[in-house]
Enzyme design. Sequence first.
Site, short mmCIF file in Angstrom:
data_model
loop_
_atom_site.label_atom_id
_atom_site.label_comp_id
_atom_site.label_asym_id
_atom_site.label_seq_id
_atom_site.Cartn_x
_atom_site.Cartn_y
_atom_site.Cartn_z
N SER A 94 33.50 42.12 78.35
CA SER A 94 32.94 42.56 79.42
C SER A 94 32.35 42.05 80.69
CB SER A 94 32.08 43.77 79.03
OG SER A 94 31.57 44.86 80.02
N GLY A 102 21.34 42.03 74.06
CA GLY A 102 22.01 42.30 73.01
C GLY A 102 23.37 41.77 73.15
C1 G16 Z 1 27.06 46.26 77.68
C2 G16 Z 1 26.56 47.49 77.19
C3 G16 Z 1 25.57 48.45 78.14
C4 G16 Z 1 24.47 47.34 78.16
C5 G16 Z 1 24.71 46.02 78.66
C6 G16 Z 1 23.97 45.00 78.82
O1 G16 Z 1 27.79 46.34 78.67
O2 G16 Z 1 27.68 48.41 77.06
O3 G16 Z 1 25.19 49.47 77.47
O4 G16 Z 1 23.66 47.74 79.10
O5 G16 Z 1 25.99 45.35 77.81
O6 G16 Z 1 23.16 44.75 77.47
P1 G16 Z 1 22.28 43.73 77.09
O7 G16 Z 1 20.96 43.92 78.30
O8 G16 Z 1 21.64 44.26 75.72
O9 G16 Z 1 22.87 42.46 77.01
P2 G16 Z 1 29.09 45.72 79.18
O10 G16 Z 1 29.48 46.39 80.42
O11 G16 Z 1 28.87 44.30 79.13
O12 G16 Z 1 29.91 46.15 77.99
#
Ligand code: G16
Length: 550
Positions: A69, A510
């Site tokens: 992503s 995460g």
């Molecule tokens: C993913 C999750 C989102 C989250 C983002 C950042 O987004 O699907 O819900 O907000 O990661 O997460 P973190 O702050 O835990 O790194 P994406 O668009 O990268 O799939």
Amino acid sequence: MASPEVRKAISEAALKYVKPEGKVFEYGTAGFRMKADLLNTVVFAVGLLAGLRSKKLNGQWIGVMVTASHNPAEDNGVKLIDPMGEMLEAEWETYATKLANSPLESIGDAYDELIKEIDVKMDNPARVVFARDTRASGSRLVGVLNAALTATEVEFSDLKYLTTPQLHYVVRCKNTLGTQYEYGEPTEQGYYEKLAEAFKKVTKGVKIQGSLTVDCANGVGGPKLKELVKYLPSAAEGGIDIKIVNDNVINPDSLNFECGADYVKTKQRAPPSSKAGVLDRCASLDGDADRLVYYFVDEGNVFRLLDGDRIATLAASFIGDLARSAGIAQKLKIGVVQTAYANGSSTDYIEKVLKLPAVCTNTGVKHLHHAALRFDVGVYFEANGHGTITFSENALKVIKSSEPQSPAQQHALDCLNGLTDLINQAVGDALSDMLLVEVILAHKNWGPKEWLATYTDLPSRLVRVEVADRSIFKAYDAERKLESPPGLQAKIDSLQSRYNKGRSFARASGTEDAVRVYAEAASRSEADDLATRVANAVREAGAVKEIVQS
Ligand code: G16
């Protein structure tokens, strides 16, 4: 237990890979995500688990998306999609973590143990559908997935390149085909047709002004948006004049580089490549097109961001108005779900101006999605632009079966009906969200300036802090507070109390090896200062742990 043939095939296939030494894997916010060269054995484990998940659910289709992503080009990731196009059930994240960490030599044993623990009927069929984004490492990883599915005799379908939300859509369609919950044609074409059809319905009688420049983060969203445009009415026919930029998928290193939704949101500026004029509507997708943010440059040449909070408030106010015009407002419980990253002003606006409940959950769309399902119409968006709207069975029944008492009610009901098809209810979807925003702005006859004028954001700052071990940062209270490392929360509390309207929190990401710090305050300098101080406190706390460990 797996048959001896399957056990043998798993062992033979697994031998081709090498597990990175000392690395502990965890199914995080959005599945497994890390440097792509570390992922072979993880993807193999995910392939094994996907088949088990499908068998456990009597042969329903399970999705596997290979993407990282918003992460940089050298990363990759893998996540599982449940039958209704939702994120994997939380309990199974533990199984995924367990399998991904088991030694390769005994992965067959770990597989058998899981079968017993989860009580999987091995006679059931297993069906898996997968796709990937445009990352260079994707084809290798899809090869690994293929090997795991072949070894375990799973029926599978490789859909090649798709956006993440497109795969979620296909999974939901495949599993609802022929039922009363049929969601659409389970193909990429079916996705475009459904969106285009709904778009035509909801734009009846309104005109979309000006053009929209879409930055596709040099990811899979570029080619897919080009495809979608073919199904939409042209600007002359009442459609959107879409200008696609940052759609280079030939140079894999350009993915998410100085462009895309994460860049725009985090840096609070347009991509350097942007040539947008004053008051031009601009939007950015992320690498797999599940996030969307809007922005523009105002008359004073100041960059203005319209992020996920703005999309949520715009959509909630529009749907609320439509429900009132349709005479069904009393029958629908509308609510908005956000995370701690939501700007305080947006939450105030939702509660005080829109008079709707606002719920705060942990970061990760899976958390928001579940909270949204508690409303008839659950509007959920993370500030980073990831989100969608869910409609309960009751909402769909009310919208579809209400008898209009006037042409105005008829118009509002038709529009609501169209929205239930335009919105990808399975998951946050930048392309569908983009059409939604365009439709609402056209209905309200608003440009980006009027949209921005609904409320004033508190200045905010996001900082990414690299620490020795992010796992020591344990959060609670919807990730607004830290219980460890000891003493850090007290420091953050004391820091934020020194600033007018100061609010700050830190949480472990995460998806990246980092801790994220968010700060907002009454003025830009205060927000920046607070963020810097909290980031320093986090750095110190992280460093202390490093010393303790060594
Ligand atoms: C993913 C999750 C989102 C989250 C983002 C950042 O987004 O699907 O819900 O907000 O990661 O997460 P973190 O702050 O835990 O790194 P994406 O668009 O990268 O799939």
